[in-house]
Design an enzyme around this catalytic site. Sequence first.
Site, PDB file in Angstrom:
ATOM      1  N   THR A  61       0.828  -1.209   0.000  1.00 50.12           N
ATOM      2  CA  THR A  61       0.000   0.000   0.000  1.00 50.12           C
ATOM      3  C   THR A  61       0.857   1.251   0.000  1.00 50.12           C
ATOM      4  O   THR A  61       1.873   1.310   0.689  1.00 50.12           O
ATOM      5  CB  THR A  61      -0.847   0.003   1.294  1.00 50.12           C
ATOM      6  OG1 THR A  61      -1.670  -1.147   1.288  1.00 50.12           O
ATOM      7  CG2 THR A  61      -1.684   1.265   1.419  1.00 50.12           C
ATOM      8  N   THR A 106      -4.647   1.557  -2.238  1.00 49.35           N
ATOM      9  CA  THR A 106      -4.255   0.138  -2.291  1.00 49.35           C
ATOM     10  C   THR A 106      -5.260  -0.682  -3.079  1.00 49.35           C
ATOM     11  O   THR A 106      -6.427  -0.291  -3.223  1.00 49.35           O
ATOM     12  CB  THR A 106      -4.169  -0.433  -0.853  1.00 49.35           C
ATOM     13  OG1 THR A 106      -3.528  -1.700  -0.877  1.00 49.35           O
ATOM     14  CG2 THR A 106      -5.542  -0.603  -0.231  1.00 49.35           C
ATOM     15  N   VAL A 145     -12.851  -4.905   2.869  1.00 52.65           N
ATOM     16  CA  VAL A 145     -12.242  -3.570   2.899  1.00 52.65           C
ATOM     17  C   VAL A 145     -11.187  -3.574   3.998  1.00 52.65           C
ATOM     18  O   VAL A 145     -11.458  -4.012   5.125  1.00 52.65           O
ATOM     19  CB  VAL A 145     -13.301  -2.489   3.183  1.00 52.65           C
ATOM     20  CG1 VAL A 145     -12.645  -1.119   3.367  1.00 52.65           C
ATOM     21  CG2 VAL A 145     -14.319  -2.430   2.045  1.00 52.65           C
ATOM     22  N   GLY A 146     -10.001  -3.095   3.672  1.00 49.61           N
ATOM     23  CA  GLY A 146      -8.919  -3.049   4.652  1.00 49.61           C
ATOM     24  C   GLY A 146      -8.833  -1.718   5.360  1.00 49.61           C
ATOM     25  O   GLY A 146      -9.797  -0.945   5.416  1.00 49.61           O
ATOM     26  N   ASP A 147      -7.671  -1.437   5.884  1.00 50.27           N
ATOM     27  CA  ASP A 147      -7.465  -0.211   6.664  1.00 50.27           C
ATOM     28  C   ASP A 147      -7.320   1.032   5.796  1.00 50.27           C
ATOM     29  O   ASP A 147      -7.577   2.147   6.252  1.00 50.27           O
ATOM     30  CB  ASP A 147      -6.191  -0.358   7.518  1.00 50.27           C
ATOM     31  CG  ASP A 147      -4.957  -0.584   6.644  1.00 50.27           C
ATOM     32  OD1 ASP A 147      -5.002  -1.459   5.759  1.00 50.27           O
ATOM     33  OD2 ASP A 147      -3.965   0.136   6.829  1.00 50.27           O
ATOM     34  N   THR A 159       0.878   0.633   6.245  1.00 47.64           N
ATOM     35  CA  THR A 159       0.862  -0.411   5.231  1.00 47.64           C
ATOM     36  C   THR A 159       1.002  -1.741   5.953  1.00 47.64           C
ATOM     37  O   THR A 159       1.635  -1.814   7.007  1.00 47.64           O
ATOM     38  CB  THR A 159       1.985  -0.209   4.192  1.00 47.64           C
ATOM     39  OG1 THR A 159       2.005  -1.307   3.281  1.00 47.64           O
ATOM     40  CG2 THR A 159       3.359  -0.088   4.841  1.00 47.64           C
ATOM     41  N   GLY A 201      -4.294  -5.042   6.939  1.00 49.14           N
ATOM     42  CA  GLY A 201      -5.227  -4.018   7.392  1.00 49.14           C
ATOM     43  C   GLY A 201      -6.002  -4.388   8.638  1.00 49.14           C
ATOM     44  O   GLY A 201      -6.258  -3.534   9.495  1.00 49.14           O
TER      45      GLY A 201
HETATM   46  N1  GLY Z   1      -3.123  -2.340   4.142  1.00 50.89           N
HETATM   47  C1  GLY Z   1      -3.843  -2.716   3.021  1.00 50.89           C
HETATM   48  C2  GLY Z   1      -4.899  -3.693   3.276  1.00 50.89           C
HETATM   49  O1  GLY Z   1      -4.843  -4.443   4.226  1.00 50.89           O
HETATM   50  O2  GLY Z   1      -5.823  -3.741   2.518  1.00 50.89           O
END
Ligand code: GLY
Length: 320
Positions: A181, A199, A210-212, A232, A235
Amino acid sequence: MFLNRRTFTASVGAVAGLSQLIPIGRANANASTPLFVATWNFGLASCRKSLEVLQQSGSLLDAVELGIQVAEADLKNDSVGVGGAPNADGVVQLDACFMDGATHRAGSVAGLENYPHPISVARRVMEKTKHVLLVGDGAAAFAQSQGFKKQELLTEEQKKKWEAWKSKQPAPGAAPPNHDTIALVGLDANGHLAGGCSTSGLAYKLAGRVGDSPILGGGLYVDGEVGAAGATGIGENIMRSCGTFLIVEFMRNGMEPTQACKAAIDRIAKSERKPISELHINFLAIDKKGRWGGAGTDNSYEIAVVTSNSATLEKPFLVK
Ligand code: GLY
């Protein structure tokens, strides 16, 4: 706090006005502005673009957006923008957020399909709507209404890799962690702070995961009075602890950026009850004074740091 500094004289030469390199201790303690810091080695090209845009336009928000666009367009980068890894169904779904410290406004998109620059759509959400986060079909409809051009995001190379993964009949969501990311934060000479994060998320994630990265306080947080932090990595491990919000709050309470990133990882490790080696979480931060820093759990993690007279890759504090 920083080890193994790698100085890129070739790329440094492209930074306008470069005449000398800043020794690492001085850079971290008394950094100059403007300042751009981004995750991973590909963040160097993004930060250089951000500096160029800031110097030409004077707009920090344009600088952040166009810098992140460089990583989104880079086909070599397999977890941001075009060429990013798809989800378990073979569809590329992108997440991004954008935040302006001066106004505390923000915009995000999640699960966005067929638009190559989610960072720009996220900024448009911030500027043109009363909302913060748009997802899926709604986000795509908004992007279309704003005149963004559609594009196929799945490259042949990623399609082949996905087909090979699929042929092994893996369990849902089972994939090696990839975490490239881009989070990019900037500070201009007027003390204006802003940042963005973009990302394609974890490779072969469940559709709709959906991530962070589009979550404020997860992949990114900016407080105009204090500083900014980006993330990064996996997430889920970042989101459960509001990692970047935590870092900014640690800086508000007096920690310098590296110390704040390290303290957040210590806190997350305790909350997650997992060995550090399983966390895969990496952070960067800048404060209002122009100090920068980072910490992470992955040995490969690097951050790009660009000022008007230096452009370097730095090895953040490794938490073991
Ligand atoms: N850090 C990116 C994700 O986990 O989607």
